[in-house]
Design an enzyme around this catalytic site. Sequence first.
Site, PDB file in Angstrom:
ATOM      1  N   SER A 106       0.829  -1.211   0.000  1.00  0.00           N
ATOM      2  CA  SER A 106       0.000   0.000   0.000  1.00  0.00           C
ATOM      3  C   SER A 106       0.862   1.260   0.000  1.00  0.00           C
ATOM      4  O   SER A 106       0.633   2.181  -0.778  1.00  0.00           O
ATOM      5  CB  SER A 106      -0.994  -0.006   1.162  1.00  0.00           C
ATOM      6  N   GLU A 138      -2.979   7.011   4.284  1.00  0.00           N
ATOM      7  CA  GLU A 138      -3.236   5.676   4.849  1.00  0.00           C
ATOM      8  C   GLU A 138      -4.064   5.783   6.138  1.00  0.00           C
ATOM      9  O   GLU A 138      -5.042   5.062   6.331  1.00  0.00           O
ATOM     10  CB  GLU A 138      -1.881   5.015   5.144  1.00  0.00           C
ATOM     11  N   ASP A 150       6.551   2.343   7.016  1.00  0.00           N
ATOM     12  CA  ASP A 150       6.443   1.897   5.621  1.00  0.00           C
ATOM     13  C   ASP A 150       6.712   3.042   4.640  1.00  0.00           C
ATOM     14  O   ASP A 150       7.517   2.916   3.721  1.00  0.00           O
ATOM     15  CB  ASP A 150       5.040   1.337   5.343  1.00  0.00           C
ATOM     16  N   TYR A 199      -3.781  -5.342  15.095  1.00  0.00           N
ATOM     17  CA  TYR A 199      -2.897  -4.174  15.043  1.00  0.00           C
ATOM     18  C   TYR A 199      -3.468  -3.041  15.902  1.00  0.00           C
ATOM     19  O   TYR A 199      -2.779  -2.467  16.743  1.00  0.00           O
ATOM     20  CB  TYR A 199      -2.724  -3.722  13.587  1.00  0.00           C
TER      21      TYR A 199
HETATM   22  C1  GLA Z   1       2.779  -2.239   9.571  1.00  0.00           C
HETATM   23  C2  GLA Z   1       2.570  -0.742   9.797  1.00  0.00           C
HETATM   24  C3  GLA Z   1       3.879  -0.081  10.261  1.00  0.00           C
HETATM   25  C4  GLA Z   1       4.486  -0.819  11.445  1.00  0.00           C
HETATM   26  C5  GLA Z   1       4.545  -2.326  11.173  1.00  0.00           C
HETATM   27  C6  GLA Z   1       4.991  -3.114  12.366  1.00  0.00           C
HETATM   28  O1  GLA Z   1       3.651  -2.455   8.498  1.00  0.00           O
HETATM   29  O2  GLA Z   1       2.132  -0.133   8.613  1.00  0.00           O
HETATM   30  O3  GLA Z   1       3.641   1.275  10.565  1.00  0.00           O
HETATM   31  O4  GLA Z   1       3.783  -0.552  12.624  1.00  0.00           O
HETATM   32  O5  GLA Z   1       3.289  -2.838  10.741  1.00  0.00           O
HETATM   33  O6  GLA Z   1       6.320  -2.831  12.672  1.00  0.00           O
END
Ligand code: GLA
Length: 354
Positions: A106, A138, A150, A199
């Site tokens: 993404s 996002e 990311d 999450y």
């Molecule tokens: C996903 C989220 C990131 C981070 C990772 C875990 O990729 O988008 O911001 O929190 O998980 O490290």
Amino acid sequence: MPKIFSPGRINIIGEHTDYSYGYVMPMAINLGNYLEYVPYDKISLRSDAYNEEIELDLSMINKKQNKWIDYILGIYNALFELNLKPGGIKGRIYGNLPISSGLSSSASLELAILVALNNSYNLKLNKLQLALIGKKAENDFVGVPSGILDQFAVTFGKKGFAIFLDTETLSYEYIPFPKDISVIVYNTGVKRELAKTGYADRKKIVEDSLRILNKNSSKEIIEKDLEKLDPLYRKRMGYIIRENNRVINAKEALKKNNLELLGKLLIESHNDIAKNYEVSSKELDFIVETSMKYGALGARLTGAGFGGSAIILALRDKAEKIAESVHKEYIKVFEYKSFYNIVESNDGANIIEN
Ligand code: GLA
């Protein structure tokens, strides 16, 4: 016709530490999205991965479609909010980055569009602004409460280097990644169904803990502070403060080319996140264990967990053999459509043809 390459990323270490403003160490990779485009008066894009072409008027940017195009609409919304009003775009998105596999497909898509708009509509945004706008798209439009990991990795990636990033100050350092190490990305083939609730759940605990302890960042928390927290919170935050330390130690290990220590830190990180943060899975644990049995330097889950991918570090001349052996063992036990890629570090999202 302008062409953009926007990479995916792996995270070498520093998992689930970004939303408490701790340390991370990602690396952009040579799997990603290509975008070939021309400026246009509408948004008209084809995605090969989704085998779909969508055309929307610019007046529609705030209408969520519950599809891949939302990442692009999110970017437009974030830009309009900043009073930057780029025109439309017509193009095709294709590539080799698996979707929903923990490799930031993404963020890769978001940054591909952003770099294109920045280039063609002279928005004059610098890299940090691009990464932050990607995150905003996002968080606010797509509705995923992720941290900066990311988008930062996808924007700031540099061939030959990992990025050591302080997610609070956003200061960073490029750390040379040893040429004799290969990174295998092993995709479990498991759909990350739990990822969304899992999450958000972890993030809430972390934010509550920061509030209870009156800290701005997990970097400021010491072991003793944890006594003030309830057992589950203590368990989760214990992992985070140890992981922050491991990122610092991994940076030093890389600088000293101490591959054995680097591998050991990855294993410690994986075992700790599995036991105390509980975002691993039996498939990821199996990959980590099996790769060590076949002589990997280290391995761990990468990204949010709950399925997705693991990374395996191996000496270059052993990597293919280790990857094949792990794959053979994995498909004996699990029925998912798993696969692997041996990846290289890569530059961040940029224009490769103009
Ligand atoms: C996903 C989220 C990131 C981070 C990772 C875990 O990729 O988008 O911001 O929190 O998980 O490290």
